[in-house]
Design an enzyme around this catalytic site. Structure first.
Site, PDB file in Angstrom:
ATOM      1  N   ASP A 162      19.746  18.612 -40.851  1.00  0.00           N
ATOM      2  CA  ASP A 162      20.527  19.710 -40.272  1.00  0.00           C
ATOM      3  C   ASP A 162      19.652  20.516 -39.317  1.00  0.00           C
ATOM      4  O   ASP A 162      18.436  20.588 -39.496  1.00  0.00           O
ATOM      5  CB  ASP A 162      21.031  20.606 -41.428  1.00  0.00           C
ATOM      6  CG  ASP A 162      22.187  21.488 -40.998  1.00  0.00           C
ATOM      7  OD1 ASP A 162      22.697  21.330 -39.865  1.00  0.00           O
ATOM      8  OD2 ASP A 162      22.570  22.357 -41.796  1.00  0.00           O
ATOM      9  N   GLY A 214      21.412  21.654 -33.590  1.00  0.00           N
ATOM     10  CA  GLY A 214      22.041  22.632 -32.682  1.00  0.00           C
ATOM     11  C   GLY A 214      21.171  23.878 -32.544  1.00  0.00           C
ATOM     12  O   GLY A 214      20.927  24.376 -31.437  1.00  0.00           O
ATOM     13  N   ASN A 229      32.531  15.530 -39.703  1.00  0.00           N
ATOM     14  CA  ASN A 229      31.987  15.739 -38.349  1.00  0.00           C
ATOM     15  C   ASN A 229      32.971  15.375 -37.235  1.00  0.00           C
ATOM     16  O   ASN A 229      32.791  15.765 -36.087  1.00  0.00           O
ATOM     17  CB  ASN A 229      30.676  14.950 -38.146  1.00  0.00           C
ATOM     18  CG  ASN A 229      29.484  15.556 -38.869  1.00  0.00           C
ATOM     19  OD1 ASN A 229      28.533  14.864 -39.214  1.00  0.00           O
ATOM     20  ND2 ASN A 229      29.512  16.874 -39.106  1.00  0.00           N
ATOM     21  N   GLU A 285      15.706  15.900 -57.501  1.00  0.00           N
ATOM     22  CA  GLU A 285      15.041  17.172 -57.228  1.00  0.00           C
ATOM     23  C   GLU A 285      15.433  17.567 -55.808  1.00  0.00           C
ATOM     24  O   GLU A 285      15.445  16.717 -54.910  1.00  0.00           O
ATOM     25  CB  GLU A 285      13.515  17.022 -57.326  1.00  0.00           C
ATOM     26  CG  GLU A 285      13.014  16.752 -58.732  1.00  0.00           C
ATOM     27  CD  GLU A 285      13.357  17.864 -59.713  1.00  0.00           C
ATOM     28  OE1 GLU A 285      13.393  19.045 -59.307  1.00  0.00           O
ATOM     29  OE2 GLU A 285      13.601  17.542 -60.891  1.00  0.00           O
TER      30      GLU A 285
HETATM   31  C1  FPP Z   1      23.142  18.365 -37.804  1.00  0.00           C
HETATM   32  O1  FPP Z   1      22.791  19.277 -36.825  1.00  0.00           O
HETATM   33  C2  FPP Z   1      22.992  17.000 -37.327  1.00  0.00           C
HETATM   34  C3  FPP Z   1      24.015  16.112 -37.139  1.00  0.00           C
HETATM   35  C4  FPP Z   1      25.419  16.421 -37.410  1.00  0.00           C
HETATM   36  C5  FPP Z   1      23.773  14.782 -36.586  1.00  0.00           C
HETATM   37  C6  FPP Z   1      22.559  14.088 -37.080  1.00  0.00           C
HETATM   38  C7  FPP Z   1      22.377  12.854 -36.304  1.00  0.00           C
HETATM   39  C8  FPP Z   1      21.219  12.442 -35.765  1.00  0.00           C
HETATM   40  C9  FPP Z   1      19.951  13.177 -35.922  1.00  0.00           C
HETATM   41  C10 FPP Z   1      21.170  11.152 -35.043  1.00  0.00           C
HETATM   42  C11 FPP Z   1      21.049  10.057 -36.062  1.00  0.00           C
HETATM   43  C12 FPP Z   1      20.471   8.855 -35.541  1.00  0.00           C
HETATM   44  C13 FPP Z   1      20.154   7.768 -36.297  1.00  0.00           C
HETATM   45  C14 FPP Z   1      19.460   6.643 -35.681  1.00  0.00           C
HETATM   46  C15 FPP Z   1      20.447   7.684 -37.738  1.00  0.00           C
HETATM   47  P1  FPP Z   1      23.825  20.399 -36.419  1.00  0.00           P
HETATM   48  O2  FPP Z   1      24.478  19.995 -35.137  1.00  0.00           O
HETATM   49  O3  FPP Z   1      24.784  20.655 -37.528  1.00  0.00           O
HETATM   50  O4  FPP Z   1      22.870  21.596 -36.205  1.00  0.00           O
HETATM   51  P2  FPP Z   1      23.233  23.155 -36.319  1.00  0.00           P
HETATM   52  O5  FPP Z   1      23.705  23.380 -37.732  1.00  0.00           O
HETATM   53  O6  FPP Z   1      21.931  23.827 -36.023  1.00  0.00           O
HETATM   54  O7  FPP Z   1      24.283  23.433 -35.285  1.00  0.00           O
END
Ligand code: FPP
Length: 246
Positions: A25, A28, A73, A212
């Site tokens: 997480d 963003g 999502n 854990e």
């Molecule tokens: C959360 O950040 C992240 C995600 C919803 C996407 C995670 C995906 C990747 C890192 C790419 C994955 C790639 C592979 C190869 C597995 P957020 O957008 O919720 O962040 P925020 O809470 O700060 O807005």
């Protein structure tokens, strides 16, 4: 390609968690902090997947499960969803050879058929290429929800019961666990959530029963090999009782 630092000497290599799961997480918030677009934040997050995979491999972790795209999502703006799948496709193409060279196998949990076709194909290609690798499994949860996984397992068991292959009284925790997406990895030892939120977010509901939990304020793109080693040190300081007494 830059190598990750060797495991921190404070880690007891005999007691490394076999299965680590991560809620990645904070992409963003990382983007905002760096004056970048959300899409660039996700790109930085995807690059970090390689770093953490290699750090886990250095430690001798057997399975790493990453929450990459949840069934919730889809509610994000269409552009962000499109960007994420483009990125996942690109990551699969770029990392396939690297993962393969290091004897790591790609696995998937979730509903792959619900993904955009090209992204699903890229995931399948990477799984095919790496299917015989033995050192470690990287399991990506894409279009995954913990409740949906349990419903799927219940349906499969109900179907077997309806066919007369299993009696309802023979359904146990073990038989249910056998009907999860990746039954051989049905226990998580260490669950990490980056960027400080104290939530499970419908991730691995069955598998984390005795995990854990380590929550770190570090945002996912900044969660480097040392941050992973620190989480393992925190894990090793815990007294795991599994409901019993020490
Ligand atoms: C959360 O950040 C992240 C995600 C919803 C996407 C995670 C995906 C990747 C890192 C790419 C994955 C790639 C592979 C190869 C597995 P957020 O957008 O919720 O962040 P925020 O809470 O700060 O807005």
């Amino acid at each position: 390609m830059e190598k990750v630092p060797p495991p921190d000497s404070r880690i007891d290599m005999e007691r490394v968690p076999a299965h680590i799961a991560i809620i990645m997480d904070g992409n963003g918030r990382w983007a905002k902090q760096h004056g970048k677009t959300r899409s660039q934040g996700h790109e930085a997050g995807a690059r970090n997947v390689r770093v953490v995979t290699e750090a886990c491999r250095e430690l001798g972790v057997r399975a790493l499960t990453l929450f990459a795209f949840s069934t919730e999502n889809w509610n994000r703006p269409q552009k962000e969803v499109d960007d994420l799948f483009r990125l996942i496709s690109r990551a699969m193409q770029q990392y396939a050879n690297r993962i393969h060279e290091t004897d790591v196998r790609l696995r998937h949990l979730g509903d792959l058929d619900g993904l955009p076709k090209s992204a699903a194909n890229d995931v399948r290609k990477c799984m095919d290429l790496t299917s015989d690798n033995k050192t470690m499994d990287v399991c990506v949860a894409l279009n995954y929800g913990g409740r949906a996984e349990l419903v799927r397992a219940a349906r499969r068991l109900a179907d077997e019961a309806a066919r007369g292959n299993i009696a309802p009284e023979d359904i146990t925790e073990d038989t249910l666990a056998q009907h999860l997406y990746l039954p051989e990895h049905s226990e998580v030892d260490l669950l990490i959530r980056t960027s400080g939120e104290l939530r499970i977010s419908n991730f691995m509901l069955w598998q984390i029963s005795y995990a854990e939990i380590v929550v770190t304020p570090t945002l996912w793109p900044d969660f480097d090999a040392q941050a992973l080693y620190d989480a393992v040190i925190a894990y090793q300081s815990r007294d795991r009782r599994f409901g019993g007494r020490p």
